[in-house]
Design a protein around this motif. Structure first.
Motif, PDB file in Angstrom:
ATOM      1  N   GLY A   1      37.649  36.689  27.254  1.00  0.00           N
ATOM      2  CA  GLY A   1      36.813  35.801  28.230  1.00  0.00           C
ATOM      3  C   GLY A   1      35.806  36.191  29.146  1.00  0.00           C
ATOM      4  N   VAL A   2      34.882  35.501  29.487  1.00  0.00           N
ATOM      5  CA  VAL A   2      33.739  35.987  30.310  1.00  0.00           C
ATOM      6  C   VAL A   2      34.268  36.099  31.616  1.00  0.00           C
ATOM      7  N   PRO A   3      35.186  35.272  32.442  1.00  0.00           N
ATOM      8  CA  PRO A   3      35.628  35.786  33.721  1.00  0.00           C
ATOM      9  C   PRO A   3      36.433  37.046  33.609  1.00  0.00           C
ATOM     10  N   SER A   4      37.303  37.415  32.668  1.00  0.00           N
ATOM     11  CA  SER A   4      38.013  38.570  32.580  1.00  0.00           C
ATOM     12  C   SER A   4      37.322  39.857  32.364  1.00  0.00           C
ATOM     13  N   HIS A   5      36.063  39.520  31.611  1.00  0.00           N
ATOM     14  CA  HIS A   5      35.084  40.600  31.400  1.00  0.00           C
ATOM     15  C   HIS A   5      34.574  41.002  32.605  1.00  0.00           C
ATOM     16  N   ARG A   6      34.091  39.874  33.376  1.00  0.00           N
ATOM     17  CA  ARG A   6      33.379  39.977  34.911  1.00  0.00           C
ATOM     18  C   ARG A   6      34.294  40.790  35.585  1.00  0.00           C
TER      19      ARG A   6
ATOM     20  N   MET B   1      43.742  44.158  41.578  1.00  0.00           N
ATOM     21  CA  MET B   1      44.601  43.435  40.560  1.00  0.00           C
ATOM     22  C   MET B   1      45.696  44.270  39.880  1.00  0.00           C
ATOM     23  N   LEU B   2      45.174  45.530  39.701  1.00  0.00           N
ATOM     24  CA  LEU B   2      45.963  46.531  38.826  1.00  0.00           C
ATOM     25  C   LEU B   2      47.167  47.023  40.120  1.00  0.00           C
ATOM     26  N   ALA B   3      46.848  47.174  41.004  1.00  0.00           N
ATOM     27  CA  ALA B   3      47.940  47.482  42.375  1.00  0.00           C
ATOM     28  C   ALA B   3      48.839  46.368  42.424  1.00  0.00           C
ATOM     29  N   ASP B   4      48.470  45.084  42.426  1.00  0.00           N
ATOM     30  CA  ASP B   4      49.057  44.037  42.357  1.00  0.00           C
ATOM     31  C   ASP B   4      50.232  43.874  41.598  1.00  0.00           C
ATOM     32  N   ALA B   5      49.757  44.174  40.481  1.00  0.00           N
ATOM     33  CA  ALA B   5      50.879  44.330  39.037  1.00  0.00           C
ATOM     34  C   ALA B   5      51.421  45.710  38.996  1.00  0.00           C
ATOM     35  N   ASP B   6      51.516  46.316  40.164  1.00  0.00           N
ATOM     36  CA  ASP B   6      52.232  47.827  40.038  1.00  0.00           C
ATOM     37  C   ASP B   6      51.900  48.896  39.057  1.00  0.00           C
ATOM     38  N   VAL B   7      50.523  48.867  38.656  1.00  0.00           N
ATOM     39  CA  VAL B   7      50.064  49.763  37.945  1.00  0.00           C
ATOM     40  C   VAL B   7      49.246  50.698  38.741  1.00  0.00           C
ATOM     41  N   PRO B   8      49.760  51.999  38.807  1.00  0.00           N
ATOM     42  CA  PRO B   8      49.530  53.104  39.668  1.00  0.00           C
ATOM     43  C   PRO B   8      47.766  53.189  39.490  1.00  0.00           C
ATOM     44  N   VAL B   9      47.066  53.108  40.640  1.00  0.00           N
ATOM     45  CA  VAL B   9      45.578  53.499  40.642  1.00  0.00           C
ATOM     46  C   VAL B   9      45.424  54.406  41.906  1.00  0.00           C
TER      47      VAL B   9
ATOM     48  N   PRO C   1      44.020  38.633  34.023  1.00  0.00           N
ATOM     49  CA  PRO C   1      43.994  37.294  33.251  1.00  0.00           C
ATOM     50  C   PRO C   1      42.947  37.001  32.331  1.00  0.00           C
ATOM     51  N   GLY C   2      43.353  36.759  30.901  1.00  0.00           N
ATOM     52  CA  GLY C   2      42.502  36.147  29.896  1.00  0.00           C
ATOM     53  C   GLY C   2      41.961  37.600  29.177  1.00  0.00           C
ATOM     54  N   LEU C   3      42.630  38.774  29.327  1.00  0.00           N
ATOM     55  CA  LEU C   3      41.922  39.873  28.556  1.00  0.00           C
ATOM     56  C   LEU C   3      43.010  40.267  27.490  1.00  0.00           C
ATOM     57  N   ASP C   4      42.490  40.258  26.299  1.00  0.00           N
ATOM     58  CA  ASP C   4      43.442  40.507  25.105  1.00  0.00           C
ATOM     59  C   ASP C   4      43.248  41.830  24.625  1.00  0.00           C
TER      60      ASP C   4
ATOM     61  N   VAL D   1      45.387  54.681  36.487  1.00  0.00           N
ATOM     62  CA  VAL D   1      44.425  53.931  35.792  1.00  0.00           C
ATOM     63  C   VAL D   1      43.253  53.799  36.619  1.00  0.00           C
ATOM     64  N   ILE D   2      42.117  54.160  36.126  1.00  0.00           N
ATOM     65  CA  ILE D   2      40.922  54.226  36.951  1.00  0.00           C
ATOM     66  C   ILE D   2      39.874  53.423  36.550  1.00  0.00           C
ATOM     67  N   GLU D   3      39.934  52.967  35.367  1.00  0.00           N
ATOM     68  CA  GLU D   3      38.979  51.651  34.998  1.00  0.00           C
ATOM     69  C   GLU D   3      39.640  50.712  33.961  1.00  0.00           C
ATOM     70  N   VAL D   4      39.201  49.709  33.992  1.00  0.00           N
ATOM     71  CA  VAL D   4      39.708  48.816  32.792  1.00  0.00           C
ATOM     72  C   VAL D   4      38.323  48.224  32.113  1.00  0.00           C
ATOM     73  N   ASN D   5      38.021  48.568  31.105  1.00  0.00           N
ATOM     74  CA  ASN D   5      36.781  48.125  30.244  1.00  0.00           C
ATOM     75  C   ASN D   5      36.700  46.965  29.255  1.00  0.00           C
ATOM     76  N   GLY D   6      36.528  45.880  29.829  1.00  0.00           N
ATOM     77  CA  GLY D   6      36.573  44.501  28.849  1.00  0.00           C
ATOM     78  C   GLY D   6      35.535  44.449  27.720  1.00  0.00           C
ATOM     79  N   ASN D   7      34.790  45.523  27.521  1.00  0.00           N
ATOM     80  CA  ASN D   7      33.702  45.492  26.687  1.00  0.00           C
ATOM     81  C   ASN D   7      33.787  47.217  26.017  1.00  0.00           C
ATOM     82  N   PRO D   8      34.877  47.660  25.660  1.00  0.00           N
ATOM     83  CA  PRO D   8      34.949  49.177  25.413  1.00  0.00           C
ATOM     84  C   PRO D   8      34.323  49.634  24.186  1.00  0.00           C
TER      85      PRO D   8
END
Length: 485
Positions: free
Chosen positions: A113-118, A129-137, A327-330, A351-358
């Protein structure tokens, strides 16, 4: 260096030729063997060998091969799906049993989705968002361009080496790592002004020791892990750094992904040489590693080593959780610092980055390690989400290709026929009375795919607006191709 010459004491102008700034150009144009004599290894692994020739139709003048979208088309065609090429970047995939076409750009599907990519572009929002999900950052903060002093003070307060990077950066541009002094942090912030992100917010965060990885997550699994090593060369006790760079670049030219991103003596490389008390003319000892870059950025000359089979399961789980936190990222590329052998329990990992358009090219064509056909993973995942099973891959294809646009009186049929004759295909091509061109080709899947995907390029005077490729029963004599009236 000041732009002037002193009066010479002998013949000539009194200067000397400095070729170091032109090392990238020299790599592409010097005469010599196609590959260097000395074998190159990456983390002890031999360099992979690839057949570059089939991908050359997709090469830009710079040498870079734009093949992410064609590789998606290859995966679709080989699984019996029809394709519609709307541009070099946009592809529709269809089948009579699909409810509606599936849309792909080079590294995104309709399920991104466009919002998740943004969200994934904004590194500060992503970290929260990652910290809220207990993903180490990493611990960090965002700063405005004018907040240099505040950023320097914050970096000092972290009590660890720091990282400076653009808040909305891409491709590792402007990223500086392992900054240990205030001067290092100031220089890194100043370096942002040399990029497109100089007048935009930036981030200062803790530096996580370890190696840099890209984990590609598709759905609920990791389909590739690439270890990204900063640009470097290894001494042989006889060659200068400049000669080692030329040698390594010759190997990068043999790789479909890295042939467009060679090592160069830019400001960052010169800075790293200075930190090691070296110059391009220095001769490193045999086995001495010479670092030329900061981040593990393949586009800036870094090395790519595929290590999925060796990666600890805890890191694979961490990457999947990171994607699900947005949310919305597959599917996405997860940039992670750590140690793939030890996992999250045996070594600090974050995790230092999430790339929605890898980018996916280096998954297909790592410099070393097992190549991964992640484009097929993306296509099959999209089919699964659409409730459709296309079945297994086909070894031979027979397709009809309809080409729209300015393709009459520009030599399009001759252009296509020349390419068909270099591949093991049969068939024909003709002009259509109402405009456009139609072709039918059959042969090995790899050869048919190259022709079908390159049909959107055409000769210089052509302007292709749409290419539709549809599967048909095979009906041509092997090895024969003709231009029809």
């Amino acid at each position: 260096q000041d732009g002037t010459f002193s009066a010479p004491t002998g013949p000539g102008l009194g200067g000397h030729l400095v070729l170091v700034p032109a090392v990238e150009f020299l790599t592409r144009h010097l005469d010599g063997p196609g590959t260097p004599a000395r074998p190159i290894t990456y983390e002890g692994r031999a360099a992979n060998s690839y057949d570059v020739e089939p991908l050359l139709p997709f090469a830009a003048p710079s040498g870079e091969i734009k093949f992410a979208s064609p590789l998606i088309e290859r995966a679709a065609l080989c699984h019996g799906l029809n394709t519609v090429r709307l541009s070099r970047m946009t592809l529709l995939v269809d089948h009579p049993d699909l409810g509606s076409p599936l849309c792909f750009t080079p590294s995104k599907s309709a399920w991104t989705g466009v919002p998740s990519h943004r969200l994934s572009i904004d590194k500060e929002l992503t970290r929260g968002m990652l910290a809220d999900a207990d993903v180490p950052v990493p611990q960090g903060r965002a700063f405005q361009p004018g907040q240099v002093e505040e950023a320097v003070r914050y970096a000092s307060s972290l009590g660890t080496p720091a990282v400076v990077k653009p808040r909305n950066g891409i491709h590792g541009t402007g990223v500086s790592t392992d900054l240990r002094t205030e001067a290092d942090v100031r220089a890194a912030i100043a370096n942002l002004d040399t990029t497109a992100f100089g007048d935009r917010p930036f981030i200062v965060e803790t530096y996580i020791p370890g190696d840099d990885y890209r984990l590609l997550v598709v759905g609920d699994r990791v389909v590739s892990v690439v270890l990204k090593k900063p640009a470097s060369v290894v001494g042989d006790g006889a060659s200068t750094v400049a000669e080692l760079v030329l040698e390594k670049n010759r190997w990068r030219l043999e790789n479909p992904h890295t042939r467009g991103c060679l090592l160069a003596f830019n400001d960052e490389a010169q800075s790293w040489l200075g930190r090691q008390a070296l110059t391009p003319q220095s001769v490193p000892a045999d086995g001495q590693a010479v670092r030329l870059g900061s981040a593990g950025n393949i586009a800036a000359g870094g090395d790519s080593i595929e290590v999925l089979d060796e990666t600890h399961p805890s890191l694979l789980d961490l990457a999947v959780r990171a994607v699900h936190a947005i949310p919305g990222l597959d599917h996405a590329g997860i940039d992670l610092m750590g140690d793939h052998h030890s996992g999250a329990d045996g070594h600090p990992a974050a995790v230092i980055e999430v790339n929605g358009n890898p980018a996916t090219s280096f998954n297909h064509f790592p410099l070393a390690g097992t190549p991964r056909d992640v484009s097929t993973d993306l296509v099959l995942r999209s089919c699964t989400l659409a409730g459709f099973d296309p079945g297994g891959p086909r070894q031979r294809l027979s397709v009809r290709i309809a080409v729209e646009g300015r393709v009459h009186n520009v030599g399009y049929r001759q252009w296509f026929a020349r390419r068909a004759e270099t591949r093991n295909v049969s068939g024909w091509i003709r002009n259509l009375p109402e405009g456009g061109v139609e072709a039918e080709i059959a042969g090995p899947a790899g050869d048919v795919w190259v022709l079908a995907s390159s049909a959107a390029i055409g000769p210089q005077r052509a302007s292709v607006t749409r290419v539709t490729t549809t599967h048909i029963p095979e009906q041509h004599s092997p090895g024969q191709f003709e231009i029809r009236k």
